[in-house]
Write an enzyme that holds these catalytic residues in place. Structure first.
Site, mmCIF file in Angstrom:
data_model
loop_
_atom_site.group_PDB
_atom_site.id
_atom_site.type_symbol
_atom_site.label_atom_id
_atom_site.label_comp_id
_atom_site.label_asym_id
_atom_site.label_seq_id
_atom_site.Cartn_x
_atom_site.Cartn_y
_atom_site.Cartn_z
ATOM 1 N N VAL A 113 4.451 29.000 2.394
ATOM 2 C CA VAL A 113 4.773 27.773 3.102
ATOM 3 C C VAL A 113 5.005 28.092 4.575
ATOM 4 O O VAL A 113 5.738 29.027 4.913
ATOM 5 C CB VAL A 113 6.039 27.102 2.524
ATOM 6 N N ALA B 130 8.577 30.260 8.020
ATOM 7 C CA ALA B 130 7.693 30.319 6.859
ATOM 8 C C ALA B 130 8.427 31.008 5.719
ATOM 9 O O ALA B 130 9.497 31.589 5.912
ATOM 10 C CB ALA B 130 6.405 31.073 7.196
ATOM 11 N N LYS B 131 7.855 30.928 4.538
ATOM 12 C CA LYS B 131 8.409 31.658 3.395
ATOM 13 C C LYS B 131 7.330 31.789 2.337
ATOM 14 O O LYS B 131 6.441 30.931 2.208
ATOM 15 C CB LYS B 131 9.611 30.907 2.793
ATOM 16 N N GLY B 132 7.401 32.858 1.579
ATOM 17 C CA GLY B 132 6.496 33.063 0.458
ATOM 18 C C GLY B 132 7.283 33.449 -0.768
ATOM 19 O O GLY B 132 8.440 33.877 -0.673
ATOM 20 N N ASP C 127 12.008 40.010 1.377
ATOM 21 C CA ASP C 127 13.071 39.082 1.028
ATOM 22 C C ASP C 127 13.627 39.570 -0.318
ATOM 23 O O ASP C 127 13.402 40.739 -0.695
ATOM 24 C CB ASP C 127 12.530 37.644 0.931
#
Length: 424
Positions: A68, A113-115, A154
Site C-alpha cells: 500500500v 507506505a506499508k507491505g 517491520d
C-alpha cells in the site's frame, strides 16, 4: 495446494477506521477543507497479491500479500514489510497512512507506505521464507523502486529479508540497485546504526520529554512490552543510560523484578531458550500484567492496541513511549489523558527507524557511507527538533502530544498537496 488463512486478530478496533478518524479530528482542529480531507483519507495505491510458495516438504502454500502506498505528495513512499499470521489489508492501509504522518513530522522527503504477508515466519524455515519473499518481491516489483516506493523491515522481517528483496529486484533490473530497500545488511549497502535506530530515536524522545519534567533518564523505572528489535534495543539503551528495567516481555509472556533486570542477561537467555520465560532472578507475568507493572515509563513495543479501554486504568506509569505503531487505542488515549499520563505518540517516538532508513537511502544513492557516530548525531538532531516542534504546538494549542504531532504532520502534507495541485 493450500491457501493460508489469517489467524484471529489481536486488534480491538478496525485500524483503518481508527486512522481515518484520527485524521478527521485533526482536520477539524486545523480547519482543513473537505476536499483536502477526501484526498488525504484515501490511499494512492493498494494491491493484494497471491504468493504461491514451494515448501520444504514439496507442497505448495499460497500466501496473501499486500503493498500500500498512501501518499507521495512530499516524495516517494516509504514503509516496512510485515510478516504476521494475523495481519490484514485494512491494518496495512492504516500503517501506510501513519507512515505518511511520521515522515512528514520528521521533515523527510517521503510519503507513507506499508507491505505485509499473511504468514507465520516463526513456523517457516529459512528456505521457505526466502522463496516466499522472492516471489512476493516479484509480484510487487513494478510498484517499488528507489524513486517510487522503498520497503524496509517491520514486524517479522529483518535485514535478511531485505537482502533477498534487494537481490531479487536487482537481478530483474540487471544491476545492483542499492536504494530499492533499506534496513539491508551492512555488507550489501546497509547503514551503520540502522538496527538500533527505532529504539535509539525513542530513547532520544523520552530523554527530551523527561527533561521537560525536570527528570533524568537515569534512575527511571522502565517496563518494556515486546522483545523484538525495538523493545530489546530500547531496554538495553535505557539500561546503559542508567534506567532500571523492571519488566520485559515477549510474545510468550514476561518477567518482572522491581529491583531491576539484567538486560544483557535477558538478551542472552532469550537467544539461548527462545523466550524470556524462566529468566533467573525474575518472576513470570503475562503481557497483560506487564501493562500494570509499577514503573515510571511504559514502552509498548509489540503490536497494536496493547493498551486499550479494558486495561488503560491499570497503567501505573507516568510516561508511555510508543515503540510500536498504534499500541494505544483512542479510548485508552482519553483515559490516560484524564489520569495525567504523558503519552509520546508513535509518529514521533518510533520514527527513528525511518529517519535512519532515509540516511541509508541517501548513502545508497551517493554510494558513500557514513560513520556510526555521524548517523547517531544526525538522528539525534532530527528527533530532538521534531520533539521540540510537537511540544511547542501542544503548549500553544493546549492539546495532547499525539494531536500536536498530527497537526504538524498533516499540515505539512496538506501544504505539499496544495502547492503541487491536482493533475490534470
Amino acid at each position: 495446494m493450500a491457501t493460508l488463512e489469517a489467524t484471529p486478530s489481536h486488534l480491538k478496533e478496525d485500524p483503518w477506521e481508527m486512522a481515518r478518524n484520527q485524521l478527521r479530528r485533526v482536520c477539524e482542529l486545523i480547519g482543513m477543507d473537505a476536499a483536502m480531507l477526501k484526498v488525504l483519507s484515501e490511499c494512492k495505491k493498494a494491491v493484494t497479491v497471491s504468493i504461491p510458495t514451494r515448501m520444504d516438504d514439496g507442497s505448495v502454500q499460497v500466501f496473501e500479500g499486500y503493498r500500500v502506498s498512501h501518499n507521495v505528495a512530499r516524495g516517494p513512499s516509504k514503509g516496512g514489510i510485515r510478516y504476521h499470521p494475523a495481519v490484514t489489508f485494512r491494518e496495512t492501509k492504516a500503517l501506510a497512512m501513519w507512515m505518511t504522518w511520521k515522515c512528514a513530522l520528521m521533515g523527510l522527503p517521503f510519503g507513507g507506505a506499508k507491505g505485509a504477508v499473511v504468514c507465520d515466519p516463526k513456523r517457516m524455515t529459512a528456505g521457505e521464507l526466502e522463496r516466499m519473499t522472492r516471489r512476493y518481491t516479484t509480484e510487487i516489483i513494478n510498484l517499488i523502486g528507489p524513486e517510487m516506493d522503498i520497503p524496509a523491515p517491520d514486524v517479522g522481517t529483518s535485514p535478511r529479508e531485505m537482502a533477498w528483496i534487494f537481490d531479487t529486484y536487482s537481478m530483474n533490473k540487471g544491476y545492483s540497485v542499492l536504494g530499492v530497500v533499506t534496513g539491508k545488511p551492512l555488507e550489501v549497502g546497509g547503514s551503520l546504526g540502522r538496527i538500533e535506530a527505532t529504539a535509539r530515536g525513542a530513547a532520544f524522545v523520552l530523554r527530551e520529554a523527561l527533561r521537560k519534567r525536570g527528570e533524568p533518564v537515569a534512575g527511571r523505572r522502565v517496563a518494556v512490552q515486546g522483545f523484538g528489535n525495538v523493545g530489546r534495543n530500547l531496554a538495553r539503551i535505557l539500561a546503559d543510560d542508567g534506567s532500571v528495567v523492571v519488566g520485559l516481555s515477549d510474545s510468550a509472556g514476561g518477567v518482572h523484578n522491581p529491583a531491576g533486570i539484567d538486560v544483557d542477561g535477558a538478551i542472552a537467555h532469550k537467544a539461548a531458550h527462545g523466550a524470556l520465560a524462566g529468566l533467573p532472578g525474575a518472576e513470570s507475568l503475562t503481557n497483560e500484567e506487564l501493562i500494570g507493572v509499577e514503573c515510571d515509563v511504559l514502552a509498548p513495543c509489540a503490536l497494536e492496541h496493547a493498551v486499550n479501554a479494558e486495561n488503560a486504568d491499570r497503567v501505573r506509569a507516568k510516561v508511555i513511549v510508543e515503540g510500536a505503531n498504534g499500541p494505544v487505542t483512542p479510548e485508552a488515549d482519553r483515559i490516560l489523558e484524564d489520569r495525567g499520563v504523558l503519552l509520546l505518540p508513535d509518529v514521533l517516538a518510533n520514527a527513528g527507524g525511518v529517519v535512519v532508513s532515509y540516511f541509508e537511502w541517501v548513502q545508497g544513492l551517493q554510494e558513500y557511507f557514513w560513520k556510526e557516530a555521524e548517523v547517531n548525531a544526525k538522528l539525534n538532531d532530527i528527533m530532538t527538533r521534531a520533539f521540540a516542534e510537537t511540544w511547542s504546538i501542544s503548549e500553544q494549542r493546549s492539546i495532547p502530544l499525539r494531536q500536536a504531532a498530527y497537526v504538524c504532520a498533516v499540515g505539512r502534507v496538506a501544504e505539499a498537496t496544495t502547492i503541487r495541485g491536482l493533475y490534470p
